[in-house]
Design a protein around this motif. Sequence first.
Motif, PDB file in Angstrom:
ATOM      1  N   ASN A 205     -16.614  15.342 -16.456  1.00 21.95           N
ATOM      2  CA  ASN A 205     -16.863  14.269 -15.491  1.00 21.95           C
ATOM      3  C   ASN A 205     -17.006  14.825 -14.078  1.00 21.95           C
ATOM      4  OD1 ASN A 205     -16.876  12.204 -17.379  1.00 21.95           O
ATOM      5  ND2 ASN A 205     -14.670  11.861 -17.242  1.00 21.95           N
ATOM      6  N   GLN A 206     -16.202  15.859 -13.775  1.00 22.65           N
ATOM      7  CA  GLN A 206     -16.334  16.488 -12.461  1.00 22.65           C
ATOM      8  C   GLN A 206     -17.690  17.170 -12.320  1.00 22.65           C
ATOM      9  OE1 GLN A 206     -12.963  19.088 -12.150  1.00 22.65           O
ATOM     10  NE2 GLN A 206     -11.485  17.413 -11.919  1.00 22.65           N
TER      11      GLN A 206
ATOM     12  N   LYS B 201     -20.288  14.526 -11.609  1.00 29.74           N
ATOM     13  CA  LYS B 201     -20.277  14.122 -10.208  1.00 29.74           C
ATOM     14  C   LYS B 201     -20.920  15.185  -9.330  1.00 29.74           C
ATOM     15  CE  LYS B 201     -16.145  11.186 -10.525  1.00 29.74           C
ATOM     16  NZ  LYS B 201     -14.746  10.994 -10.053  1.00 29.74           N
ATOM     17  N   ALA B 202     -20.551  16.457  -9.601  1.00 34.42           N
ATOM     18  CA  ALA B 202     -21.132  17.537  -8.807  1.00 34.42           C
ATOM     19  C   ALA B 202     -22.640  17.620  -9.021  1.00 34.42           C
ATOM     20  CB  ALA B 202     -20.471  18.871  -9.184  1.00 34.42           C
ATOM     21  N   ASN B 203     -23.064  17.384 -10.256  1.00 33.41           N
ATOM     22  CA  ASN B 203     -24.500  17.426 -10.559  1.00 33.41           C
ATOM     23  C   ASN B 203     -25.244  16.294  -9.857  1.00 33.41           C
ATOM     24  OD1 ASN B 203     -26.797  18.487 -12.145  1.00 33.41           O
ATOM     25  ND2 ASN B 203     -26.687  16.487 -13.131  1.00 33.41           N
ATOM     26  N   GLU B 204     -24.626  15.107  -9.845  1.00 33.42           N
ATOM     27  CA  GLU B 204     -25.239  13.972  -9.150  1.00 33.42           C
ATOM     28  C   GLU B 204     -25.381  14.268  -7.660  1.00 33.42           C
ATOM     29  OE1 GLU B 204     -26.544  11.114 -10.107  1.00 33.42           O
ATOM     30  OE2 GLU B 204     -26.281  11.595 -12.230  1.00 33.42           O
TER      31      GLU B 204
ATOM     32  N   LEU C 117     -25.358   9.904 -24.434  1.00 35.58           N
ATOM     33  CA  LEU C 117     -25.709   8.795 -23.542  1.00 35.58           C
ATOM     34  C   LEU C 117     -25.791   9.265 -22.093  1.00 35.58           C
ATOM     35  CD1 LEU C 117     -23.494   5.964 -25.101  1.00 35.58           C
ATOM     36  CD2 LEU C 117     -25.947   6.328 -25.396  1.00 35.58           C
ATOM     37  N   VAL C 118     -24.881  10.201 -21.726  1.00 33.49           N
ATOM     38  CA  VAL C 118     -24.935  10.740 -20.363  1.00 33.49           C
ATOM     39  C   VAL C 118     -26.231  11.510 -20.161  1.00 33.49           C
ATOM     40  CG1 VAL C 118     -23.870  12.398 -18.781  1.00 33.49           C
ATOM     41  CG2 VAL C 118     -22.430  10.806 -20.065  1.00 33.49           C
TER      42      VAL C 118
ATOM     43  N   ILE D 127     -17.701  10.132 -19.221  1.00 31.26           N
ATOM     44  CA  ILE D 127     -17.207   9.995 -20.597  1.00 31.26           C
ATOM     45  C   ILE D 127     -15.732   9.633 -20.538  1.00 31.26           C
ATOM     46  CG2 ILE D 127     -18.896  11.583 -21.585  1.00 31.26           C
ATOM     47  CD1 ILE D 127     -16.828  13.764 -21.512  1.00 31.26           C
ATOM     48  N   ASN D 128     -15.288   8.849 -21.521  1.00 30.34           N
ATOM     49  CA  ASN D 128     -13.903   8.403 -21.566  1.00 30.34           C
ATOM     50  C   ASN D 128     -12.989   9.527 -22.033  1.00 30.34           C
ATOM     51  OD1 ASN D 128     -14.600   5.743 -20.795  1.00 30.34           O
ATOM     52  ND2 ASN D 128     -15.175   5.269 -22.916  1.00 30.34           N
TER      53      ASN D 128
END
Length: 652
Positions: A348-349, A352-355, A323-324, A332-333
């Motif tokens: 998840n980090q 964020k860094a990719n975004e 989904l990501v 992701i949980n």
Amino acid sequence: MKKRISKRLDTRLALYLAVALVALVLLFVLTTLRFQQQLIQQQVQQDILNTTQSYGEGIEYMLEARMNAIEYLVEDIAEQGHELTLYSSTRRSLQALFDSFWLVDGNGNILEKWPHSLNENAIKRNFDSLAKNILNNHGNNQSVRISEPILNPMGAGKPVIQLSLAIQTNAENHGYFIGNVSLEQNSLLNRAKPVTIRESGFLALSSVTGAIIFHPMLAEPLGKIPAEQQLLIDTTLGQNKVGQVIHEHEGTLWMQAFYRIDEAGWVLAAVLPLAEAMRPLYELRWVLIQLGVIATAMLVVLVFVIVHIKLKPLRTMGEELTLVRKSERKHINLPGSVELDELAQSFNQLIKANEHQKKHSQQRQAYLDMVLTSSSVGHFMTDPKGTIEYVNDALVEITGLSRSQLLSGEMLLHGPDSNKKKMNLWFKNAIESQKESSTEYQFLCTNQKIIWLKIVLKPVFDHGICLGHVGTVTDVTSQNIELASLRSKVNLDELTGLMNRRGIEQVMTTAWNEARLYSRKLTLMALDLDHFKAVNDQHGHEKGDWVLKQVAKLLESSVRDTDWVARIGGDEFIIVLPQCPHNRAIEIAERIINNMKAINAHQKLPATTVSIGIAEMVPSDQSVLDILRRADKAAYEAKHQGRNRWAVAEAD
């Protein structure tokens, strides 16, 4: 679908664990069977050894009883003063132990016989052949002798053994007692003959000379043991009383146990096929295989269930990652396990860094688009294979082609037919060589106007990997018109067709201004021919002019289309190299020096070489004349060092 399932982590992990468990179960079964095989084999060997020993001890007891009876008889006769008569009680005892017997004196006369029905004449006729040799072998030996099994002619040819003892006092021989035991009518031997061990095992008895006393497979009495079996018995027993061995005979393994009967020198053997002895193992093997298959199936199912349950958080994480990737989730949980939680937090980090990087890249791209759009120079970008992926607005305006036409590569196809093949070849070589390259060509605009375009193509590298190429396109029509005017007759050398001093000075001034304005490289070469005066002096000015023309052709063929060559007087030349890297200038100089050798060779003229000075523009230069002055100085140094070489000028 099957391929996808086979690549799933839970499937592969379950398969690996299942294979490991199957290997463990198989190892357990094999170890158990091996242990049981040894245990069963030892047990069966002990059983047949006990059977052999039991019947062997019984035969020994039977023989000892008869030997003791004969010894007691001789003692009684000695107590009677060697009167060779039998008491009634002694006779009855002997009748119970022997099938027949007789008592003879020292001269061979029969004193006693039993049964009384035996014909004395028959006894006397067969005495010599039946017993005489045995009796003569006693000598001074006072022990009972047991004969080899023989066919008794007095008993219808039935096998018997004879137990004999001499009745002696010192050296005097008073007589002999001979007792006959039938081997077919003896109750103990008859009990041993039909004995079977398991289903097809049996007992066999043989004498010391290899005569078979009884054997279930022997039809004729007193057959001979094969030499191979006799050797096996001797090797197995040696000096021992008992022994056992597993031996192959006619493709079948047999388990054999031997018991030596010392009184008679007989050997009692118990024989059993190994396959029959190990039959319980085969039955156990089948049971273990069935249990192993059932246990393996249950373990495999259990492993798949456990792995499926335990890896559920990992599958959930995989679904969330999908989904990501589709941009339907931004994180992701945490699955709830330490390792997976750390992995999820790290991912998840990374998200964020990719975004952040994506946003920064978009901003940089917008800035780059704005710069390229506002640039008056045409720009395009290609992938490593040369496919055009980007063009700016300036390139659309310069060429008059649409963006889609430019992306499809039509920019190289708009021009005179003679240029199309040449441009395609240049573009292909520039992409494959992954080196900076430039060219100028005539471009046919959509309004049928012909203009001159200059293309410069540079590769872009990252850690040695070519990411693509960046190209710039400039309209150089006005510059070419100006250059054409520079190449007018007033600016050309009449002898060589090269530019003269006046023309090259204008070119140097223009190149100097462009280099200063656009921060480009600019390199000058000063060339001075060596030994040229010898050509004029020895062969005349006509040959000298010919050499100068050949040198002019050589210089023009050694440089790029964008470079300039001029003869400034006598045997001196200048080459202007705009945007030429230092190593490329040296390559051009070496090419010129190497090719000069061929000019005068076939004309048999004095060898003419060249000394070259190379000077590159530096920040301290105030005009192009500073560069030329340093190039002249470097040429002088090359000539001073021995001619036929190049030298690079140092900055002041």
